[in-house]
Design a protein around this motif. Structure first.
Motif, PDB file in Angstrom:
ATOM      1  N   TYR A 378       0.835  -1.200   0.000  1.00  0.00           N
ATOM      2  CA  TYR A 378       0.000   0.000   0.000  1.00  0.00           C
ATOM      3  C   TYR A 378       0.872   1.253   0.000  1.00  0.00           C
ATOM      4  O   TYR A 378       0.614   2.207  -0.751  1.00  0.00           O
ATOM      5  N   ILE A 379       1.902   1.233   0.872  1.00  0.00           N
ATOM      6  CA  ILE A 379       2.796   2.396   0.946  1.00  0.00           C
ATOM      7  C   ILE A 379       3.519   2.601  -0.368  1.00  0.00           C
ATOM      8  O   ILE A 379       3.651   3.724  -0.870  1.00  0.00           O
ATOM      9  N   ILE A 380       3.996   1.489  -0.947  1.00  0.00           N
ATOM     10  CA  ILE A 380       4.719   1.590  -2.223  1.00  0.00           C
ATOM     11  C   ILE A 380       3.814   2.139  -3.309  1.00  0.00           C
ATOM     12  O   ILE A 380       4.219   2.987  -4.122  1.00  0.00           O
ATOM     13  N   SER A 381       2.555   1.651  -3.325  1.00  0.00           N
ATOM     14  CA  SER A 381       1.646   2.090  -4.384  1.00  0.00           C
ATOM     15  C   SER A 381       1.270   3.559  -4.242  1.00  0.00           C
ATOM     16  O   SER A 381       0.892   4.202  -5.225  1.00  0.00           O
ATOM     17  N   HIS A 382       1.352   4.098  -3.010  1.00  0.00           N
ATOM     18  CA  HIS A 382       0.983   5.497  -2.787  1.00  0.00           C
ATOM     19  C   HIS A 382       2.204   6.380  -2.538  1.00  0.00           C
ATOM     20  O   HIS A 382       2.045   7.561  -2.206  1.00  0.00           O
ATOM     21  N   ALA A 383       3.386   5.825  -2.681  1.00  0.00           N
ATOM     22  CA  ALA A 383       4.596   6.617  -2.446  1.00  0.00           C
ATOM     23  C   ALA A 383       4.837   7.571  -3.610  1.00  0.00           C
ATOM     24  O   ALA A 383       4.437   7.319  -4.754  1.00  0.00           O
ATOM     25  N   ARG A 384       5.476   8.692  -3.312  1.00  0.00           N
ATOM     26  CA  ARG A 384       5.815   9.652  -4.364  1.00  0.00           C
ATOM     27  C   ARG A 384       6.970   9.158  -5.218  1.00  0.00           C
ATOM     28  O   ARG A 384       7.135   9.586  -6.346  1.00  0.00           O
TER      29      ARG A 384
END
Length: 721
Positions: A378-384
């Motif tokens: 999730y973090i990777i998919s929403h990371a800048r």
């Protein structure tokens, strides 16, 4: 062979049925073996039978001839013929055939006996089994070849006797042999024992001996017959098996994993301490308990029962079975059960041995790992940042959604492809970066332009680092890339605004100095002059006025005006030194250093000038004087110095000023960082003002070693359009 000297004395023993049985068995066994004496008796008997038969045949023929009258010729012929024919038939029927059948049967029995003896001898050789016999009456012994070799001798090398045998028995075991023989004689039972022998070459072997005592009709022991076998290797094997069993038991008992054995119906037959500890039950509480009773929830019991039934029926390859169990203290734990079959001698499954592992913590860790993995995705998919993972061959094995979006590629077109296949026009710099990272370096760059195919430029910040396998080897590369066009534009805008602000600040400082100089000039030229003129007139009036109350009033007015003139002069110097405007920077600094630092604060001062002309712009001259004055004020406030020195010199088209003190010094990093943060410390303002003039400011100081401040700036302001 197994008797001591005392045992060789005659032993009286009452007759028993068993001793008679032994005697009859001995006689029967002797009857099976033909001897020369028995064959001689049999031959005499057969010869006597033949004579009697011939005599009877002749008598019968003579009687027949007297009864039947025949002619003389036929009488002679019939006499000879009948005698021969009848004699032959009678001889064959009564003598030859029985003798032939008897001999044939005898030969078959002898052949069978010889075959049995050969088989017995061969069996003894194969089993390393030797036989021996001892005549207690004559003290004679006979040994088989195996007995010789067991004792370490070659057959016939020594005379078989009790003393020879006893000399080979280990001294510690000789008493045991005597006791065993005595017990066999007293109880009329076969004996069986194990003892050690020391062979001719000094090696020690273990012999197993079994035999029985034969008695005569009076119950006296007359013979000992026995068998002996070298069981050294078997004992070693048994000892190895025993040690192996002990080791196995120790390993099972000390095993940190739970171990249980169950029968084919699922009832527990054995548990080790670790299993008992896992469930919290004692061994007695678990034995005989069905494993289904420990299962949680109850709905899973049918599933496990079906699984065990299928295993017994289909016998598949054992696999790990995961289940939940309820402990004695009512806790629910997760368990991994590795099943193995227990089979009987015919290969049928009679139960199971299972290794139990409490995986409750691991299960929680696995659940947390799954959660963390989902969170990470999730973090990777929403990371800048755009994230790409390569193997050692620089082939893609993972890309984030943002990476696909920013670089306008599809996952199916990227995964498994080489990096340079996707981006063939990458500069050589990236190839060098990849090689260095694969050697273990971590590389990054804050601002790096990336030129797209359409010619547009993206500003990126990236970090390239290796990722490692479980064995510590480098498995590939992780690249974090962030497109910072917006940030770059914002930074550029900020820099432009900062430049404008600095320019405005510089103009403001210059304007401020100009205004201060204007106000100081007006104070000096107008207000100051007017006050001086007024004081002169009042002094004249005071001198001409008569004494009295008026004189006293005029004195007060004159004193007040004098103080106002002095305050006006001080204010004028604070705003802008008249000396600076009339005589230049060097004179103003030297005067302020002497009056304000030396005379007023008692600090030793030193001024140094190179004597060269320094044609400064008014604005630069005013700002430099203000900076020097602020530095000297800081020395008074913070340095705790005893001496201060100011040096002014011209360096080409620049002016260079040093302010030095012998005070306590300071940490330049802390002071400058605090000054930049607070924007209240004079040093930061000085630095900003000098940079706007095209100069620079340097500080050299350490705690306990004083301070030195250096300012350098152009003599003239740069002309701007």
């Amino acid at each position: 062979m197994l008797m001591s000297e005392d045992e060789k004395k005659p032993i009286e023993k009452p007759k028993t049925a068993h001793s008679h049985n032994n005697k009859s068995m001995r006689k029967n066994s002797d009857a099976l073996v033909p001897t020369a004496k028995s064959e001689y008796k049999e031959t005499i008997l057969l010869f006597s039978k033949m004579l009697v038969t011939i005599f009877l045949c002749e008598a019968a023929i003579m009687t027949l001839l007297h009864i039947i009258p025949l002619s003389r010729g036929w009488e002679i012929f019939a006499d000879s013929l009948l005698l021969t024919a009848l004699g032959t038939l009678i001889l064959y029927g009564l003598f030859v055939r029985p003798v032939w059948l008897s001999l044939k049967q005898r030969n078959l029995a002898l052949e069978s006996l010889r075959l049995s003896e050969r088989n017995l001898v061969e069996s003894q050789k194969i089993a390393n089994l030797g036989s021996w016999e001892m005549n207690l009456v004559t003290n004679e012994e006979t040994w088989s070849d195996q007995i010789y070799r067991l004792l370490g001798f070659e057959p016939g090398e020594v005379t078989p006797c009790h003393e020879t045998f006893l000399s080979t028995v280990h001294p510690d075991d000789r008493g045991m042999i005597s006791q065993a023989v005595q017990k066999a004689i007293s109880e009329n039972k076969p004996y069986e024992m194990e003892f050690r022998v020391v062979r001719k070459d000094g090696t020690e072997r273990i012999m197993h001996s079994r035999g029985e005592i034969n008695f005569d009709e009076s119950g006296k022991p007359v013979r000992i017959v026995g068998m002996g076998q070298d069981i050294t290797e078997r004992k070693k094997t048994e000892e190895a098996i025993r040690k192996s069993e002990n080791l196995y038991r120790t390993l099972v008992e000390a095993n940190p994993y739970g171990i249980q054995e169950i029968d084919s119906s699922g009832f527990i037959t054995y548990t080790n301490p670790a299993y008992q500890k896992i469930l919290g039950y004692t061994e007695q509480e678990l034995l005989g308990k069905s494993i289904l009773d420990l299962l949680e929830p109850e709905s899973k019991r049918n599933e496990l029962q079906d699984y065990l039934s299928e295993v017994v029926k289909e016998q598949p390859q054992p696999k790990t079975y995961y289940q939940k169990n309820r402990t004695k203290d009512n806790r629910i734990i997760d368990m991994a059960v590795d099943w193995n079959y227990k089979r009987d001698n015919e290969g049928r499954i009679i139960g199971f041995t299972s290794v139990i592992t409490d995986i409750t913590k691991r299960k929680k860790a696995d659940d947390k790992l799954v959660w963390l993995n989902e969170l990470m995705m999730y973090i990777i998919s929403h990371a800048r940042s755009c994230i790409a993972v390569h193997d050692r061959d620089l082939k893609y094995i993972f890309v984030s959604e943002r990476y696909l979006k920013e670089y306008k590629v599809k996952e199916k077109d990227v995964i498994g492809k080489h990096h340079y296949e996707i981006f063939p026009d990458l500069p050589q710099k990236w190839r060098d970066v990849h090689q260095r990272v694969l050697l273990g370096e971590v590389l990054s760059e804050d601002e790096d332009p990336y030129v797209r195919e359409d010619g547009s430029v993206d500003w990126t910040t990236w970090e390239c680092r290796p990722w490692y396998n479980s064995d510590g080897s480098i498995g590939g590369i992780i690249v974090y890339t962030e497109i910072i066009n917006d940030r770059k534009h914002a930074e550029q805008k900020i820099l432009e605004n900062q430049a404008q602000l600095k320019s405005l600040a510089s103009q403001l400082s210059i304007t401020e100095e100009r205004e201060r100089r204007r106000i100081a000039t007006e104070l000096h030229d107008q207000i100051g002059q007017s006050l001086v003129f007024s004081k002169i007139k009042l002094d004249e009036l005071h001198q001409s006025a008569p004494s009295g109350e008026l004189t006293k009033t005029l004195d007060e007015i004159c004193n007040n005006i004098g103080q106002i003139i002095q305050d006006t002069r001080s204010l004028t110097f604070d705003l802008s030194s008249p000396i600076l405007n009339q005589f230049g920077l060097e004179a103003a600094v030297a005067d302020w250093l002497e009056v304000q630092i030396g005379a007023k604060h008692g600090i030793e001062t030193e001024f140094e000038d190179d004597g060269r002309q320094k044609p400064l712009d008014d604005d630069i001259r005013a700002l430099l004087f203000r900076n020097v004055r602020e530095l000297l004020v800081n020395v008074i406030k913070h340095a705790d110095a005893n001496k201060v020195k100011v040096s002014i010199q011209r360096v080409n088209e620049h002016i260079h000023i040093d302010v030095e003190d012998d005070g306590k010094g300071f940490n330049t990093v802390k002071v400058t960082s605090r000054a930049a943060k607070d924007t209240k410390f004079g040093l930061f303002s000085i630095k900003e003002r000098l940079e706007q003039l095209g100069g620079h400011f340097q500080i050299d100081s350490e705690p306990g070693r004083g301070s030195k401040f250096s300012m350098t700036t152009p003599l003239k302001l740069a002309k701007t359009n």
